[in-house]
Design a protein around this motif. Structure first.
Motif, PDB file in Angstrom:
ATOM      1  N   UNK A 144       1.411   6.793  -0.846  1.00  0.00           N
ATOM      2  CA  UNK A 144       0.676   7.947  -0.299  1.00  0.00           C
ATOM      3  C   UNK A 144       1.478   8.615   0.806  1.00  0.00           C
ATOM      4  N   UNK A 145       1.984   7.833   1.755  1.00  0.00           N
ATOM      5  CA  UNK A 145       2.704   8.420   2.887  1.00  0.00           C
ATOM      6  C   UNK A 145       4.027   9.038   2.442  1.00  0.00           C
ATOM      7  N   UNK A 146       4.772   8.338   1.549  1.00  0.00           N
ATOM      8  CA  UNK A 146       6.048   8.886   1.079  1.00  0.00           C
ATOM      9  C   UNK A 146       5.832  10.157   0.269  1.00  0.00           C
ATOM     10  N   UNK A 147       4.788  10.173  -0.559  1.00  0.00           N
ATOM     11  CA  UNK A 147       4.497  11.359  -1.365  1.00  0.00           C
ATOM     12  C   UNK A 147       4.069  12.526  -0.490  1.00  0.00           C
ATOM     13  N   UNK A 148       3.382  12.247   0.614  1.00  0.00           N
ATOM     14  CA  UNK A 148       2.983  13.320   1.530  1.00  0.00           C
ATOM     15  C   UNK A 148       4.206  13.990   2.147  1.00  0.00           C
ATOM     16  N   UNK A 149       5.188  13.182   2.511  1.00  0.00           N
ATOM     17  CA  UNK A 149       6.424  13.751   3.060  1.00  0.00           C
ATOM     18  C   UNK A 149       7.151  14.569   1.996  1.00  0.00           C
ATOM     19  N   UNK A 150       7.194  14.060   0.781  1.00  0.00           N
ATOM     20  CA  UNK A 150       7.827  14.767  -0.339  1.00  0.00           C
ATOM     21  C   UNK A 150       7.126  16.103  -0.582  1.00  0.00           C
ATOM     22  N   UNK A 151       5.780  16.062  -0.583  1.00  0.00           N
ATOM     23  CA  UNK A 151       5.010  17.289  -0.818  1.00  0.00           C
ATOM     24  C   UNK A 151       5.218  18.296   0.309  1.00  0.00           C
ATOM     25  N   UNK A 152       5.389  17.808   1.541  1.00  0.00           N
ATOM     26  CA  UNK A 152       5.615  18.722   2.668  1.00  0.00           C
ATOM     27  C   UNK A 152       6.931  19.483   2.486  1.00  0.00           C
ATOM     28  N   UNK A 153       7.964  18.779   2.045  1.00  0.00           N
ATOM     29  CA  UNK A 153       9.252  19.446   1.815  1.00  0.00           C
ATOM     30  C   UNK A 153       9.110  20.501   0.715  1.00  0.00           C
ATOM     31  N   UNK A 154       8.363  20.173  -0.335  1.00  0.00           N
ATOM     32  CA  UNK A 154       8.125  21.163  -1.388  1.00  0.00           C
ATOM     33  C   UNK A 154       7.396  22.385  -0.838  1.00  0.00           C
TER      34      UNK A 154
END
Length: 425
Positions: free
Chosen positions: A281-291
């Motif tokens: 969840x936390x890693x995907x949130x960071x990934x989504x923020x960059x997107x």
């Protein structure tokens, strides 16, 4: 920025890195390469986990583990076997119905397989079912769990897409029943064509009544949960907490089977499972923020709306995308990355957010049954001690009712929206 992010992610996936590492490392490298503030990484990781609805995830995992430790799954299997086992293909039908009932406790496909898979496969093979068939129906029935409340993927989707978690959980009730009916019809057809055996059990009315009494506390758990959601008095987190308290009460005072050792084991398993989920969840949130910084959501929205402004056409396009994504990406990561990107565009085009959430999750749950990243395939392969290619062969016939269920839920939005709109104004 988007190309670098996706390129690094793909490279790490090919190298065999865990999904959370692929997401977090590719996002961190892109942030550093493009001169974004380093502090944003810690901030986004923390903000992703600072969520009330997400607190329901470890609580539901804990409740399911506690109830499983008390022998609930065995009682449920025995009761439903007594009721419908004499049908042709009866033990397979029992597997579907037990998965439906247990899904009202666990909320996750892999939890259903872990708790029920061994029992289901053993019972079917002992009565002459092919091991491939037993493995296939076990996996297919487990897709009911993430659709019927409580559903951990639905709770995570609601947080990612900013949708009411309570309404979205209730939206899954009717689609889950549709999946159950289609799977049972498929078993009935195969049962007639392949002459599947009837169950050997011949219970008396007294035995059924006795087993129903023993199973009553387990059967009340889904009623308690759904009733709490429908009443509007509790949200998902509160209901999850009450379910944990109920599981402890049932295990200690009714079944008298929950020891301190079992409690600590369940707690340890919950911590391990929750850590895995929240790491993603936390890693995907960071990934989504960059997107988001790279304006990927806006570009995808413009692209989708440029293809068509028909809600059904867009929903069918997203179905295809999600089915492909589900084959290669872990479901929770897929929800957290893709939902914030496509949900605004489809909502703007007129797709109901509740219907979209159910279609989204069902697509990804079907992905659990497809290689190369289908976790259900690998889990059943271990439980059944079967090579992966035989497990895949077993599940192929049961993809038909699952795809039919997906098509019906896609074509008829009222199946997802009717119950929550009726109960919650």
């Amino acid at each position: 920025m988007t190309l670098m992010l996706l390129g690094l992610f793909g490279l790490l996936m090919v190298m065999g890195a865990p999904v959370a590492v692929c997401l977090g490392l590719s996002a961190a490298a892109t942030i550093l390469a493009f001169g974004q503030p380093v502090a944003v990484m810690a901030q986004r990781l923390q903000n992703a986990l600072d969520s009330g609805p997400l607190l329901a995830v470890p609580l539901f995992i804990f409740a399911a583990s506690l109830l499983n430790a008390t022998g609930v799954t065995t009682h449920l299997f025995d009761l439903i076997r007594m009721l419908v086992g004499r049908l042709r293909g009866g033990v397979a039908q029992v597997s579907v119905l037990v998965s439906l009932v247990f899904s009202g406790i666990s909320g996750a496909a892999l939890a259903d397989i872990g708790a029920l898979g061994g029992i289901q496969i053993r019972q079917m093979t002992e009565q002459g079912y092919r091991r491939e068939f037993a493995a296939g129906i076990t996996m297919a029935a487990a897709t009911i769990g993430p659709i019927f409340p409580p559903s951990i993927p639905i709770i995570i989707y609601a947080a990612a897409a900013n949708v009411s978690a309570v309404k979205l959980l209730l939206a899954g009730v009717v689609p889950a029943l549709i999946i159950t009916v289609f799977l049972m019809l498929q078993i009935a057809v195969i049962g007639r064509l392949a002459d599947l055996p009837r169950d050997t059990v011949r219970p008396t009315k007294r035995a059924i009544a006795r087993k129903a009494g023993i199973s009553a506390p387990a059967l009340l758990a889904p009623v308690l949960l759904i009733g709490g959601l429908m009443s509007g008095l509790f949200g998902p987190t509160e209901v999850a907490g009450i379910t944990v308290a109920y599981a402890i009460f049932v295990g200690i005072f009714i079944y008298r089977a929950l020891s301190l050792k079992d409690f600590l084991t369940s707690a340890r398993e919950t911590v391990e499972s929750t850590a895995n989920v929240l790491f993603i969840v936390s890693a995907a949130a960071l990934f989504a923020w960059v997107l988001t910084v790279a304006r990927a959501p806006a570009e995808v929205s413009a692209f989708l709306l440029g293809l068509s402004d028909n809600p059904l056409v867009l929903l069918l396009i997203v179905n295809v995308i999600l089915l492909v994504v589900g084959m290669v990406l872990e479901s929770i990561a897929a929800i957290l990355i893709i939902a914030p990107i496509v949900a605004p565009a489809l909502t703007l085009a007129g797709v109901d957010p509740l219907q979209l959430g159910i279609v989204f999750v069902l697509n990804l749950m079907i992905g659990l049954l497809t290689p190369p990243v289908g976790m259900s395939l690998y889990m059943v392969s271990i439980i059944a001690k079967m090579p992966l290619h035989r497990v895949i062969a077993g599940v192929v016939p049961f993809l038909i009712p699952l795809f039919l269920s997906l098509l019906v839920v896609t074509l008829f939005p009222g199946l997802s929206t009717w119950l929550p709109n009726l109960l919650i104004k």
